[in-house]
Design an enzyme around this catalytic site. Structure first.
Site, PDB file in Angstrom:
ATOM      1  N   ASP A   1       8.747  12.471  14.558  1.00  0.00           N
ATOM      2  CA  ASP A   1       8.527  12.741  13.127  1.00  0.00           C
ATOM      3  C   ASP A   1       7.092  13.204  12.930  1.00  0.00           C
ATOM      4  O   ASP A   1       6.322  12.638  12.161  1.00  0.00           O
ATOM      5  CB  ASP A   1       8.804  11.479  12.305  1.00  0.00           C
TER       6      ASP A   1
ATOM      7  N   ILE B   1       0.808  -1.221   0.000  1.00  0.00           N
ATOM      8  CA  ILE B   1       0.000   0.000   0.000  1.00  0.00           C
ATOM      9  C   ILE B   1       0.842   1.272   0.000  1.00  0.00           C
ATOM     10  O   ILE B   1       0.372   2.351  -0.319  1.00  0.00           O
ATOM     11  CB  ILE B   1      -0.994   0.075   1.188  1.00  0.00           C
TER      12      ILE B   1
HETATM   13  N1  LIG Z   1      -1.827   1.488  10.887  1.00  0.00           N
HETATM   14  C1  LIG Z   1      -2.065   2.021   9.689  1.00  0.00           C
HETATM   15  N2  LIG Z   1      -3.304   2.029   9.176  1.00  0.00           N
HETATM   16  C2  LIG Z   1      -3.537   2.558   7.949  1.00  0.00           C
HETATM   17  N3  LIG Z   1      -2.604   3.089   7.167  1.00  0.00           N
HETATM   18  C3  LIG Z   1      -1.335   3.121   7.626  1.00  0.00           C
HETATM   19  C4  LIG Z   1      -0.999   2.598   8.900  1.00  0.00           C
HETATM   20  N4  LIG Z   1       0.313   2.745   9.081  1.00  0.00           N
HETATM   21  C5  LIG Z   1       0.785   3.343   7.975  1.00  0.00           C
HETATM   22  N5  LIG Z   1      -0.200   3.574   7.088  1.00  0.00           N
HETATM   23  C6  LIG Z   1      -0.055   4.211   5.750  1.00  0.00           C
HETATM   24  O1  LIG Z   1       1.239   3.987   5.256  1.00  0.00           O
HETATM   25  C7  LIG Z   1       1.953   5.204   5.118  1.00  0.00           C
HETATM   26  C8  LIG Z   1       3.394   5.050   5.536  1.00  0.00           C
HETATM   27  O2  LIG Z   1       3.463   4.601   6.870  1.00  0.00           O
HETATM   28  P1  LIG Z   1       4.487   5.205   7.930  1.00  0.00           P
HETATM   29  O3  LIG Z   1       4.397   4.372   9.146  1.00  0.00           O
HETATM   30  O4  LIG Z   1       4.220   6.642   8.071  1.00  0.00           O
HETATM   31  O5  LIG Z   1       5.889   4.903   7.245  1.00  0.00           O
HETATM   32  P2  LIG Z   1       6.953   5.859   6.505  1.00  0.00           P
HETATM   33  O6  LIG Z   1       8.161   5.730   7.345  1.00  0.00           O
HETATM   34  O7  LIG Z   1       7.126   5.264   5.175  1.00  0.00           O
HETATM   35  O8  LIG Z   1       6.416   7.239   6.469  1.00  0.00           O
HETATM   36  C9  LIG Z   1       1.198   6.197   5.963  1.00  0.00           C
HETATM   37  O9  LIG Z   1       1.370   7.491   5.503  1.00  0.00           O
HETATM   38  C10 LIG Z   1      -0.230   5.702   5.821  1.00  0.00           C
HETATM   39  O10 LIG Z   1      -0.760   6.141   4.607  1.00  0.00           O
HETATM   40 MG   LIG Z   2       5.306   8.388   7.643  1.00  0.00          MG
END
Ligand SMILES: Nc1ncnc2c1ncn2[C@@H]1O[C@H](COP(=O)(O)OP(=O)(O)O)[C@@H](O)[C@H]1O
Ligand SMILES: [Mg+2]
Lengths: 229, 335
Positions: free
Chosen positions: A126, A9
Site C-alpha cells: 500500500d 489521532i
Molecule cells: N508510527 C507512527 N508514528 C506517527 N504517526 C503514525 C504512525 N503510524 C501511523 N501514524 C499516523 O496515522 C495515520 C494512519 O496510520 P496507518 O498505519 O497508515 O493506517 P491506515 O490504515 O488508517 O492508513 C498515518 O497516516 C499517520 O498520520
Molecule cells: Mg495509511
C-alpha cells in the site's frame, strides 16, 4: 475503544490510531476496527492476518535497515499493534509545497528505500504518499504494512511501484512524472539500474490491464480458466 | 438545447435524448445483445447492433416526441470499449451528423456513467465506485478531471461474476429479475470457505479468486457455499477499496454506478460502510441509468456542448483504451 492516557489521532479506512505512552516510550496504538459490511468470519480473519503481517513486516524492515517504526506489542486476536511514534508529516501533505531539487532528492531517497526493501524480499502492498512520513530532519519512514507480503517476483514489485505512481498522479499530477524519474534513479542505485528498468517496464505493462480491451480480456480469462489450471 | 446520444461500447446499443430543461432526459431506449453461450463476441455484438440501430433510434425519437431536425447535436461514446461495437456506434453517429448537418460530440463512456449518476442522485462531488462487466474503478474529481484512485488489476467485478456463473453452469441467463445468478445462489450458502481476498493499495484483483472458486467447487465444495464466499469476498474487497478511496480523497459522499451497481447485496454493503463511517451520503443510481445506456451519452454530450466541445466528423476516431483522466471535463472546473 478508549483507554486511559490514549488520544485518538487518526480514523483511517480500516484502523483507529491513538497516541500514548507504552513502556515509557512515545507510542502509536493501531487498532483495526470490525467492519459490518464484511461477513464476521471473513472480517475476523482479515483483521488478525493484517495485524500479524504488519508486525512481521515492521520487524523485517528493521532487520534490513529499512526505516520503519519499531514494534512494541502485537495482539493479533485483538487486532492491535503498538509501535514507536514517529514525529513528522506525511509525504502526501507536504508534496504540494515541494518542487525542483528538493522533490528530486526526496524521491531519490524514497527510491533507494523501496529498492532496498524489494531487494530484501519485502513488498509494502500500500505504497502511497499517505503511508510515508517525512521527519523534521528530512528522513523518510515507511508505515502501514498491513497489506505487505514476502515476494521477490517482478510482478509484485511492479504493483508496489504502480500504486505509488498512481497516488502521485491522482494527487499531484503535474509533479508525478518528475518525481517518478528520481524515484527510479534511487531504486536503481540500490537494486541495480537494469532491475530499475525492468520495474519501469513492468509498471507500463500493469497499466495496460484492467482496461476494457476485448482481446486482453478474453485471453487473460482463458489463461485463468484453462491453461493455468 | 436537445442532444441525441449513442452508446455502443459493449453489449448495449442505446440511444438517449437529453434536454437542458427538466426533466432533462426525454428518451432512453436500447437493444441488448446477450450471447447464447460464452462471453461477448465483439463481431457478433456489432452485427446485432447494426441490425437493431434503426429501430432503437426511431423509438427514441418517438419517445421524446422530437424529430432529427430538432436536435442541436449528436453525441457518441468513442471509448473505451470493444472495437467492432464502438465502430458501429461511431459510424451511425458520423452518418447522422454528416447527413443532417449536426455537430458531433465525443464522449468518454466512463465519464458518462459518472455524469448521469450525478444527475440522477444529485450528489455534487462524490467518490465514484464504477462496477460493470468491463470495468471496476474508483474515481473522484481532482484538479478539474476525473482521476482513478483504484481499479482492478486484472478482470472486472462483472466479469468475475459472469465467468464464474457460466463456468459452473448457472448462467446464462446471468441476471433474473434484477438479480445476478451468483447473488441468488449465494443466498442458500451456509459456510464461508477460505478463498483469496486480494486488495493491493486501493486496487483489487479477482482472477485468483475466480480460479480458487472454481477449484474449490471441483474439489467437492458445495456450489451455494462457493457462491456465498465469492460474493462476500468480491463485494467486500471493492467496498474496502472504495472506503480507502474515501479516506484518501476526503469526499463526503459515495456513488455507485455501472451494471453491477444493481446488485442488492453490494448496495447493502456500500450503505453499511457509509453508515459506519458516518456523514457519508450514498447515491445509488436507478437501474435504468446504472447499466450502459444512451441517456448518459446524451446528457454528457449536452454538458460538453454547453462548453462548445465538438469534433470534426473526419476526426471522430474510436479509442478502445480511452482513460477517464485523459478526457477533458470543462464543467468540473466551475464547481
Ligand atoms: N508510527 C507512527 N508514528 C506517527 N504517526 C503514525 C504512525 N503510524 C501511523 N501514524 C499516523 O496515522 C495515520 C494512519 O496510520 P496507518 O498505519 O497508515 O493506517 P491506515 O490504515 O488508517 O492508513 C498515518 O497516516 C499517520 O498520520
Ligand atoms: Mg495509511
Amino acid at each position: 475503544m478508549v483507554r486511559g492516557g490514549l488520544t485518538l489521532i487518526h480514523m483511517g479506512a480500516e484502523a483507529k490510531l491513538y497516541r500514548g505512552i507504552y513502556a515509557g516510550v512515545e507510542a502509536v496504538y493501531k487498532y483495526r476496527v470490525p467492519k459490518k459490511y464484511r461477513h464476521p468470519q471473513l472480517d475476523a480473519r482479515i483483521r488478525a492476518y493484517r495485524t500479524l503481517r504488519e508486525a512481521r513486516a515492521l520487524m523485517d524492515a528493521g532487520i534490513n535497515g529499512i526505516p520503519a517504526p519499531a514494534v512494541l506489542l502485537v495482539e493479533p486476536e485483538e487486532a492491535l499493534i503498538v509501535m514507536e511514534h514517529v514525529e513528522g508529516r506525511l509525504l502526501g501533505e507536504i508534496l504540494e509545497h515541494v518542487s525542483g531539487r528538493r522533490l528530486e532528492a526526496l524521491f531519490r531517497m524514497l527510491g533507494r528505500i523501496v529498492g532496498r526493501m524489494h531487494e530484501a524480499g519485502l513488498i509494502h502492498g500500500d505504497l502511497t504518499t499517505s503511508n510515508i512520513i517525512v521527519t523534521k530532519d528530512g528522513r523518510l519512514v515507511l508505515i502501514d504494512f498491513g497489506l505487505s507480503s514476502k515476494s521477490r517476483r517482478l510482478e509484485d514489485r511492479g504493483i508496489d511501484v504502480h500504486v505509488l505512481l498512481r497516488s502521485l498522479e491522482s494527487t499531484v499530477p503535474e509533479a508525478a512524472e518528475h518525481a517518478y524519474k528520481s524515484f527510479l534513479e534511487g531504486y536503481g542505485e540500490e537494486a541495480g539500474a537494469s532491475i530499475a528498468e525492468e520495474i519501469a517496464e513492468k509498471v507500463r505493462e500493469i497499466r495496460m490491464r484492467g482496461r476494457y480491451v476485448a482481446e486482453r480480456r478474453q485471453s487473460s480469462l482463458e489463461a485463468v480458466l484453462h491453461n493455468r489450471e | 438545447m436537445i442532444i441525441l446520444g449513442i452508446e455502443s461500447t459493449a453489449h448495449t446499443f442505446g440511444v438517449g435524448i437529453a434536454s437542458d430543461k427538466p426533466p432533462y432526459i426525454l428518451a432512453n431506449t436500447y437493444a441488448r445483445y446477450v450471447p447464447e453461450k460464452g462471453g461477448i463476441h465483439p463481431r457478433e455484438a456489432s452485427r446485432f447492433m447494426a441490425a437493431n440501430a434503426p429501430r432503437v433510434l426511431s423509438s427514441a425519437l418517438r419517445q421524446a416526441g422530437v424529430s432529427i431536425g430538432d436536435l442541436d447535436a449528436i453525441a457518441v461514446a468513442l471509448g473505451p470499449g470493444l472495437g467492432p461495437c464502438l465502430r458501429t456506434g461511431a459510424t451511425i453517429a458520423r452518418a447522422l451528423a454528416a447527413y443532417y448537418g449536426k455537430p458531433l460530440i465525443p464522449v468518454n463512456h466512463i465519464i458518462a456513467h459518472i455524469e448521469i449518476g450525478r444527475l440522477a442522485t444529485g450528489l455534487r462531488d462524490p467518490l465514484v465506485l464504477f462496477v460493470s462487466g468491463g470495468n471496476t474503478m474508483i474515481l473522484a474529481s481532482a484538479k478539474g478531471r476525473y482521476r482513478v484512485f483504484g481499479e482492478t488489476l486484472d478482470i472486472s467485478l462483472g466479469n468475475l461474476l459472469d465467468t464464474f456463473a457460466r463456468e459452473v453452469g448457472i448462467a446464462p441467463p446471468y441476471v433474473v429479475k434484477g438479480r445476478h445468478q451468483v447473488d441468488i445462489c449465494a443466498e442458500r450458502g451456509e459456510r464461508l470457505l477460505d478463498l483469496p481476498y486480494i486488495v493491493k493499495g486501493q486496487d483489487v484483483s479477482f482472477s485468483g479468486l475466480l480460479t480458487a472458486a472454481i477449484r474449490a467447487l471441483r474439489a467437492g465444495g458445495k456450489l451455494e457455499d462457493v457462491c456465498l464466499t465469492l460474493r462476500e469476498i468480491a463485494y467486500s474487497s471493492v467496498v474496502e477499496a472504495a472506503e480507502r478511496g474515501l479516506a484518501h480523497t476526503r469526499k463526503s459522499s459515495i456513488m455507485l454506478v455501472g451494471g453491477v451497481a444493481a446488485s442488492p447485496p453490494l448496495r447493502d454493503k456500500v450503505r453499511m460502510m457509509a453508515e459506519e463511517r458516518g456523514d457519508v451520503r450514498v447515491g445509488l443510481t436507478p437501474p435504468e441509468y446504472s447499466g450502459d445506456n444512451g441517456a448518459m451519452i446524451a446528457w454528457t454530450g449536452l454538458l460538453y456542448y454547453r462548453h462548445g466541445v465538438t469534433i470534426d466528423v473526419e476526426k471522430a476516431f474510436i479509442r478502445q483504451r480511452w482513460r477517464p483522466e485523459e478526457a477533458d471535463t470543462p464543467w468540473l472546473e466551475e464547481d
